[in-house]
Design a protein around this motif. Structure first.
Motif, short mmCIF file in Angstrom:
data_model
loop_
_atom_site.label_atom_id
_atom_site.label_comp_id
_atom_site.label_asym_id
_atom_site.label_seq_id
_atom_site.Cartn_x
_atom_site.Cartn_y
_atom_site.Cartn_z
N TYR A 33 0.81 -1.21 0.00
CA TYR A 33 0.00 0.00 0.00
C TYR A 33 0.85 1.27 0.00
N SER A 99 -6.18 -4.05 -5.35
CA SER A 99 -5.74 -2.84 -4.66
C SER A 99 -5.09 -1.87 -5.64
N VAL A 103 -6.53 1.77 -5.48
CA VAL A 103 -5.76 2.70 -4.64
C VAL A 103 -4.99 3.71 -5.48
N TYR A 142 5.57 -2.39 -4.98
CA TYR A 142 4.36 -3.23 -5.00
C TYR A 142 4.62 -4.59 -5.65
#
Length: 229
Positions: A33, A99, A103, A142
């Motif tokens: 994240y 995600s 995000v 990531y």
């Protein structure tokens, strides 16, 4: 899991459930994240530099001229459309994939709301360079978390696997197509697009090894070699 040379990085090839069970989950989630938020910030920097965007963002910016959406919302929309293409390619999404789709887009719009385009060209160049470098770091973060490829990464690797072509050739053709389509839609390309194209691969590859979080169960899973492209 191990690294062999600076041009060959080995990542564990885990399924979605196995990724979550592989251990070191807290560290990997935090890194995932943090990387996605940083990615959104890097896009915002490039947008505010007004010197050209990454190929996918050329497309996203073009879509904002035809639909009542912001660039981050366009990114989310395109992400889910791209994931539909995973179905015939038999790519399997993970928590990192979903995600990534959400995000990055939301954080891009958030950072754009607090950043303005500088008047000074030197500052704009600084925004551009920082955006490209930070996007390389964010990509390595990531990917290194090993919780699932991003939608666009999965499309590229899936096409390369199905067609038998190299990642380099698939990526090049894909990005040229994106820039062309984005420009037709009124998207923003420029020197930043060229800088991104020639530097993001080497940057991500160089920054990836120290950010790979080795799953605790890596000794019991197969491995996939990700080569510099």
């Amino acid at each position: 899991m191990s690294t062999t040379t600076s041009s060959r990085v080995v990542l564990s090839d885990l399924g979605p459930v196995a990724r979550l069970r592989a251990g070191r989950l807290t560290r990997r989630l935090v890194q995932l994240y943090a990387g996605l938020l940083l990615y959104g910030f890097s896009i915002a920097l490039m947008v505010r530099s007004d010197l050209g965007l990454a190929p996918w963002d050329v497309l996203h910016s073009g879509l904002t001229h035809h639909f009542p959406i912001d660039i981050g919302q366009a990114l989310v929309l395109v992400s889910f459309v791209v994931m539909l293409a995973w179905i015939p390619l038999r790519e399997i999404p993970g928590i990192g994939t979903l995600s990534n789709a959400i995000v990055i887009g939301l954080s891009t719009d958030l950072f754009l709301a607090v950043l303005a385009t500088p008047q000074d060209i030197a500052v704009r160049v600084g925004f551009l360079v920082a955006g490209v470098v930070l996007q390389g770091l964010a990509t390595a973060a990531y990917i290194g978390a090993q919780l699932g490829r991003g939608p666009r990464d999965g499309l590229m690797t899936g096409l390369a696997r199905r067609t038998g072509h190299s990642l380099r050739s698939v990526r090049t053709l894909m990005e040229l197509t994106l820039v062309g389509l984005g420009l037709l839609l009124g998207g923003v390309a420029g020197i930043g697009t060229i800088l991104y194209a020639v530097s993001i691969g080497p940057l991500s590859q160089a920054l990836l090894p120290p950010l790979i979080v080795e799953p605790a169960s890596s000794a019991h899973v197969s491995e996939t070699a990700i080569r510099a492209t």
